[in-house]
Design an enzyme around this catalytic site. Sequence first.
Site, PDB file in Angstrom:
ATOM      1  N   ASP A   8     -14.770   6.250 -17.952  1.00 18.62           N
ATOM      2  CA  ASP A   8     -13.427   6.012 -17.396  1.00 18.62           C
ATOM      3  C   ASP A   8     -13.388   4.693 -16.624  1.00 18.62           C
ATOM      4  OD1 ASP A   8     -14.908   6.852 -15.241  1.00 18.62           O
ATOM      5  OD2 ASP A   8     -13.459   8.334 -14.526  1.00 18.62           O
ATOM      6  N   SER A   9     -14.542   4.018 -16.542  1.00 18.36           N
ATOM      7  CA  SER A   9     -14.555   2.646 -16.023  1.00 18.36           C
ATOM      8  C   SER A   9     -13.662   1.748 -16.873  1.00 18.36           C
ATOM      9  CB  SER A   9     -15.987   2.100 -16.008  1.00 18.36           C
ATOM     10  OG  SER A   9     -16.604   2.283 -17.272  1.00 18.36           O
ATOM     11  N   GLU A  50     -17.689  14.324 -13.250  1.00 13.73           N
ATOM     12  CA  GLU A  50     -18.297  13.989 -11.969  1.00 13.73           C
ATOM     13  C   GLU A  50     -18.334  15.202 -11.046  1.00 13.73           C
ATOM     14  OE1 GLU A  50     -16.358  10.588 -10.215  1.00 13.73           O
ATOM     15  OE2 GLU A  50     -16.657   9.359 -12.011  1.00 13.73           O
ATOM     16  N   LYS A 103     -18.441  13.951 -20.139  1.00 10.26           N
ATOM     17  CA  LYS A 103     -19.106  13.767 -18.838  1.00 10.26           C
ATOM     18  C   LYS A 103     -18.090  14.064 -17.751  1.00 10.26           C
ATOM     19  CE  LYS A 103     -20.276   9.543 -17.095  1.00 10.26           C
ATOM     20  NZ  LYS A 103     -19.459   9.508 -15.862  1.00 10.26           N
ATOM     21  N   ASP A 122     -15.827  10.376 -20.925  1.00 10.51           N
ATOM     22  CA  ASP A 122     -15.571  10.813 -19.549  1.00 10.51           C
ATOM     23  C   ASP A 122     -14.308  11.652 -19.475  1.00 10.51           C
ATOM     24  OD1 ASP A 122     -17.478  10.148 -17.662  1.00 10.51           O
ATOM     25  OD2 ASP A 122     -16.695   8.119 -17.348  1.00 10.51           O
ATOM     26  N   GLU A 162     -25.742   7.929 -10.063  1.00 15.01           N
ATOM     27  CA  GLU A 162     -25.192   6.587  -9.803  1.00 15.01           C
ATOM     28  C   GLU A 162     -25.307   6.218  -8.321  1.00 15.01           C
ATOM     29  OE1 GLU A 162     -21.243   5.842 -11.306  1.00 15.01           O
ATOM     30  OE2 GLU A 162     -21.151   3.869 -10.324  1.00 15.01           O
TER      31      GLU A 162
HETATM   32  O1  KIV Z   1     -17.248   5.316 -16.175  1.00 13.41           O
HETATM   33  C1  KIV Z   1     -18.380   4.851 -16.387  1.00 13.41           C
HETATM   34  O2  KIV Z   1     -18.559   3.812 -17.025  1.00 13.41           O
HETATM   35  C2  KIV Z   1     -19.521   5.581 -15.875  1.00 13.41           C
HETATM   36  C3  KIV Z   1     -20.840   4.900 -15.900  1.00 13.41           C
HETATM   37  C4  KIV Z   1     -20.854   3.800 -14.944  1.00 13.41           C
HETATM   38  C5  KIV Z   1     -21.967   5.840 -15.723  1.00 13.41           C
HETATM   39  O3  KIV Z   1     -19.380   6.678 -15.418  1.00 13.41           O
END
Ligand code: KIV
Length: 290
Positions: free
Chosen positions: A66-67, A137, A135, A105, A204
Amino acid sequence: MSTFTLDSGTSRATPSPVPGKRMTAPAIRARKDGGTTAQPIVMLTAYTMRMAQLLDPHCEILLVGDSLGQVIYGLPSTVPVSMEMMCAHGAAVVRGSWHSLVAVDMPFGSYEASPEQAFASAARIMKESGCAAVKLEGGEAMAPTIAFLSQRGIPVIGHVGLTPQAVNQLGGYGARGKSEAEAKKIVGDARAVAEAGAFCIVAEGVMEGIADELAAAVSVPVIGIGASARCDGQVLVTEDMLGLFERTPRFVKRYDDLASRIAGAVETYAGEVRSRSFPTSDQTYRPKGG
Ligand code: KIV
């Protein structure tokens, strides 16, 4: 479903001449055996088809992080990222890869309310993108949700330590685990997430000693980002490691300086357009024999 396959007749993409078997969640999980990982896991973020194609042969996991909110959309954080964004970019990365496991994510607000909400969101992401894992969090508080998903056919990657979706609560993106209490909590979070059924965990922005401790404490692979060299694998945001941004976190190593190289190429192009030295006859359509 056509969403997941690449039409080599109409796409600019060049699929692998020898499509292999994709990495699977059990294969990633099995990389850590008896507490050690002989071959560290290589993971990078990917948001687009072409980047996925370039990264795929070198990675075990492509993470549609989600970055992308900040990297692709210029958003101030990952908080505003939507399901639609994650599904669309997830599908593009699946189309551009054949070897890596693609994990997507779960965006903020799509899974925290209940395990049932998380299941509906994860199922939608998997159906619309074709990815093989999600994924999310969070530590101990998310363990029941991770167990709920894992028991229902959804491979989950955990994410502990610095959890960027909680930036408003954390007050920033600084490294976590500076106090003893926080360090203990992060290790406990990793344990809870692993016991709940996550097949691997991203750690992280945590102090090196904590990363070492948690990598030793859990039986599943721990993939570090700003963590420690002793983790079972490493992940970076691809645009950061390629040098596309002037400002990057301290833990990023720049393997190239693409920003300067792109600026140079574009400056040359702009100069040639203005001087009418582009296009030349090589780039111009003419009647045969004309
Ligand atoms: O959103 C993302 O890119 C991430 C990575 C930095 C692990 O969660």
